[in-house]
Scaffold this active site. Sequence first.
Site, short mmCIF file in Angstrom:
data_model
loop_
_atom_site.label_atom_id
_atom_site.label_comp_id
_atom_site.label_asym_id
_atom_site.label_seq_id
_atom_site.Cartn_x
_atom_site.Cartn_y
_atom_site.Cartn_z
N LYS A 93 0.83 -1.20 -0.04
CA LYS A 93 -0.09 0.04 -0.10
C LYS A 93 0.96 1.22 0.13
O LYS A 93 1.94 1.38 0.66
CB LYS A 93 -0.98 0.22 1.30
CG LYS A 93 -1.83 1.23 1.40
CD LYS A 93 -3.16 0.92 0.60
CE LYS A 93 -3.92 2.27 0.34
NZ LYS A 93 -3.43 3.15 -0.94
N GLN A 114 7.19 3.78 4.06
CA GLN A 114 5.63 3.37 3.96
C GLN A 114 5.45 2.03 4.66
O GLN A 114 4.47 1.97 5.51
CB GLN A 114 5.28 3.45 2.25
CG GLN A 114 3.67 3.20 2.34
CD GLN A 114 3.26 4.95 2.19
OE1 GLN A 114 3.88 5.65 1.20
NE2 GLN A 114 2.18 4.80 3.11
N LYS A 117 5.53 3.28 8.11
CA LYS A 117 4.40 4.20 8.50
C LYS A 117 3.17 3.35 8.63
O LYS A 117 2.14 3.43 9.35
CB LYS A 117 4.51 5.15 7.53
CG LYS A 117 3.16 6.17 7.53
CD LYS A 117 2.96 6.82 6.18
CE LYS A 117 4.04 7.63 5.57
NZ LYS A 117 3.80 8.43 4.66
N LYS A 129 5.42 1.69 -3.16
CA LYS A 129 5.43 3.17 -3.68
C LYS A 129 5.73 2.99 -5.15
O LYS A 129 6.38 2.10 -5.47
CB LYS A 129 6.42 3.97 -3.17
CG LYS A 129 6.14 5.43 -3.30
CD LYS A 129 5.28 6.11 -2.32
CE LYS A 129 4.78 7.36 -2.24
NZ LYS A 129 4.28 7.64 -0.93
N GLY A 168 -2.62 8.36 -4.12
CA GLY A 168 -2.06 9.57 -4.75
C GLY A 168 -0.51 9.95 -3.99
O GLY A 168 -0.47 9.34 -2.82
N ASP A 169 0.05 10.85 -4.54
CA ASP A 169 1.37 11.26 -3.82
C ASP A 169 1.49 12.72 -4.63
O ASP A 169 0.63 13.24 -5.28
CB ASP A 169 2.33 10.39 -3.79
CG ASP A 169 3.48 10.97 -2.82
OD1 ASP A 169 3.39 10.66 -1.50
OD2 ASP A 169 4.51 11.67 -3.27
N THR A 213 -4.43 13.71 5.33
CA THR A 213 -2.90 13.83 5.78
C THR A 213 -2.70 14.84 6.55
O THR A 213 -2.28 15.17 7.70
CB THR A 213 -2.20 13.69 4.45
OG1 THR A 213 -2.59 12.64 3.62
CG2 THR A 213 -0.58 13.57 4.79
N ASN A 244 -2.25 18.94 -1.71
CA ASN A 244 -3.22 18.37 -0.88
C ASN A 244 -2.67 18.59 0.68
O ASN A 244 -3.31 18.77 1.39
CB ASN A 244 -3.22 16.91 -1.26
CG ASN A 244 -3.96 16.19 -0.16
OD1 ASN A 244 -3.59 15.56 0.33
ND2 ASN A 244 -5.39 16.21 -0.55
N SER A 381 -6.73 5.99 3.96
CA SER A 381 -6.80 4.97 2.52
C SER A 381 -7.17 3.58 3.12
O SER A 381 -8.11 3.01 2.55
CB SER A 381 -5.54 4.94 1.99
OG SER A 381 -5.25 5.96 1.23
P1 NDP Z 1 0.96 17.79 -4.12
O1 NDP Z 1 1.33 17.53 -5.52
O2 NDP Z 1 -0.41 17.90 -3.73
O3 NDP Z 1 1.61 19.02 -3.65
C1 NDP Z 1 3.05 19.10 -3.43
C2 NDP Z 1 3.57 20.61 -3.08
O4 NDP Z 1 5.02 20.57 -2.86
C3 NDP Z 1 3.29 21.59 -4.21
O5 NDP Z 1 3.02 22.79 -3.43
C4 NDP Z 1 4.57 21.64 -4.92
O6 NDP Z 1 4.99 22.78 -5.60
C5 NDP Z 1 5.55 21.37 -3.65
N1 NDP Z 1 6.91 20.60 -4.27
C6 NDP Z 1 6.76 19.34 -4.96
N2 NDP Z 1 8.07 19.07 -5.13
C7 NDP Z 1 8.79 20.26 -5.01
C8 NDP Z 1 10.13 20.57 -4.78
N3 NDP Z 1 11.00 19.62 -5.35
N4 NDP Z 1 10.53 21.51 -4.25
C9 NDP Z 1 9.60 22.56 -3.59
N5 NDP Z 1 8.13 22.40 -3.53
C10 NDP Z 1 7.99 21.02 -4.29
O7 NDP Z 1 1.44 16.65 -3.07
P2 NDP Z 1 0.85 16.24 -1.74
O8 NDP Z 1 0.53 17.67 -0.93
O9 NDP Z 1 0.20 15.18 -1.56
O10 NDP Z 1 2.16 15.88 -1.01
C11 NDP Z 1 3.32 16.67 -0.28
C12 NDP Z 1 4.23 15.68 0.38
O11 NDP Z 1 3.26 14.92 1.24
C13 NDP Z 1 5.16 14.72 -0.25
O12 NDP Z 1 6.36 14.58 0.46
C14 NDP Z 1 4.33 13.33 -0.01
O13 NDP Z 1 5.07 12.39 -0.33
C15 NDP Z 1 3.68 13.66 1.38
N6 NDP Z 1 2.57 12.73 1.78
C16 NDP Z 1 1.30 12.88 0.97
C17 NDP Z 1 0.57 12.21 1.53
C18 NDP Z 1 -0.82 12.23 0.49
O14 NDP Z 1 -1.83 11.70 1.07
N7 NDP Z 1 -1.07 13.02 -0.43
C19 NDP Z 1 0.44 11.19 2.51
C20 NDP Z 1 1.58 11.33 3.36
C21 NDP Z 1 2.69 12.11 2.88
P3 NDP Z 1 4.78 22.75 -7.47
O15 NDP Z 1 3.47 22.70 -7.52
O16 NDP Z 1 5.80 23.96 -7.65
O17 NDP Z 1 5.58 21.43 -7.60
O1 2IT Z 2 3.06 8.79 1.55
C1 2IT Z 2 2.05 8.63 1.84
O2 2IT Z 2 1.70 7.76 3.02
C2 2IT Z 2 0.81 8.68 0.70
N1 2IT Z 2 1.39 9.11 -0.27
C3 2IT Z 2 -0.46 8.20 1.04
C4 2IT Z 2 -0.30 6.52 0.46
C5 2IT Z 2 -1.90 6.06 0.50
O3 2IT Z 2 -1.70 4.75 0.16
O4 2IT Z 2 -2.63 6.53 0.90
#
Ligand code: NDP
Ligand code: 2IT
Length: 449
Positions: A93, A114, A117, A129, A168-169, A213, A244, A381
């Site tokens: 997952k 993961q 976690k 992943k 997603g991520d 998250t 997100n 999830s």
């Molecule tokens: P999104 O794609 O929704 O948003 C990512 C954000 O981070 C955007 O503002 C983006 O800016 C910025 N970003 C991405 N890459 C870079 C970079 N190289 N340098 C600076 N800023 C950057 O992703 P999420 O919000 O889903 O994910 C954000 C973080 O949270 C990640 O590390 C992800 O692995 C983690 N995460 C996500 C979960 C989820 O459920 N979605 C769960 C747990 C962890 P820009 O638009 O300019 O790229």
């Molecule tokens: O980093 C993370 O935990 C996620 N991007 C969410 C993974 C999931 O299966 O919901």
Amino acid sequence: MSDMKQYVNDVLELVKRRDPDQVEFQNTVKEVLTTIVPVLESNPKYKEVKLLERMVEPERVVTFRVPWQDDKGEIQINRGYRVQMNSAIGPYKGGLRFHPSVNLSILKFLAFEQVFKNSLTGLPIGGGKGGSDFDPKGKSDNEVMRFCQSFMTELYRHIGPHTDVPAGDIGVGGREIGFLYGQYKRIRDAYDDAVLTGKGLTYGGSLTRTEATGYGLLYFVKNMLADKGDSLQGKTVVVSGAGNVAIYAIQKAQEFGAKVVTCSDSNGYVYDPNGINLDVVKQIKEVERGRIKEYAARVPSAEYHEGCKGVWTVKCDIALPCATQSEIDLESAKILVNNGVKLIAEGANMPSTLEAIDHYQKSKIMFGPAKAANAGGVATSALEMSQNSMRLSWTFEEVDKKLEGIMTNIYKNAKACAEKYGDPDNLVMGANISAFIKVANAMMAQGLV
Ligand code: NDP
Ligand code: 2IT
């Protein structure tokens, strides 16, 4: 050096020797293994059966070609991946990341994180992943759809509700999950809705998954503060990212009475001393898919600064990195500490470098590590999978309540392990040990796997 410290060093050397270029993966393995030495010492059997050597090797890695045609009719070829790291406690997952920086090292680091976690959530999910070096930025909806369809045309054979369940991520949200699910369903000719999570609410998605998250991060922070007799009320909070995780972290922080003064994207950050207006951020990011720079053009009290690293120079009580890996290095960590930060909790995966974490710990800053603090997304999830299996859906309040309960348990278990192993404020160690024991014992029980 103790026997088990030597064992850990040997495994770290092995990881480096095998894949010398996979620096992100090496760092996350180091972060986990160096903190679990006390558990290895009380269970010499783990070493006898080479448990760590097995854990650092993915059960399976697939890479594949993703050909698609852009709106001009030109042919594009991207690379797709799925890293199936560990299925000891449940089906693989973990999310899919679409970003030009995606490579095997980053996906192996994310998959390894993961595994632990997911163990912390207390739910039956293993770790994986995947993703692609595809860049969704600037692509039309049709281009994104064609890419997702091509990606799934290969990925479908490796996933399933009882095998591997992506979500997603970075770069993969509701729109992409919709396209991916549509294609999966066509190929399989079955309504296996539990094959993907983060689905839309009209086709098997769970209420609260979008918010989970960010909300979960704040529930975790609430627990950390409550332990010290404190709360979020009146705190100044710096958040990075505007995706997100960041958006719903800001929302819950505001609900808890904090003032969030920043958010950012990969170009720069906005500082709004009046507190971030989330409706404006949502309009720019969720509706227009625009740049955060726009915020300053629409909100007179805000300033925009080029360069995303500057966000850590803003004075705050609490910092919540919610963008990407390695966004806080030692230099930024020192600035945060000098400016009086009291608590840092990670919404993103591995946003702090190992040197930054070391600095927080030496400076006695309260620190909530990613695999514990951001586990709310994957936990929800797993709740989506449960609802799909039962063929019913819970209300927003029901899911939110379960999420808060899960985050509180993760905090309590990590804290209890930190106390048991003699370093009560070290949630890095506490979370790693709490997560490791469950996965390790499941692997031991299943023989040589
Ligand atoms: P999104 O794609 O929704 O948003 C990512 C954000 O981070 C955007 O503002 C983006 O800016 C910025 N970003 C991405 N890459 C870079 C970079 N190289 N340098 C600076 N800023 C950057 O992703 P999420 O919000 O889903 O994910 C954000 C973080 O949270 C990640 O590390 C992800 O692995 C983690 N995460 C996500 C979960 C989820 O459920 N979605 C769960 C747990 C962890 P820009 O638009 O300019 O790229
Ligand atoms: O980093 C993370 O935990 C996620 N991007 C969410 C993974 C999931 O299966 O919901």
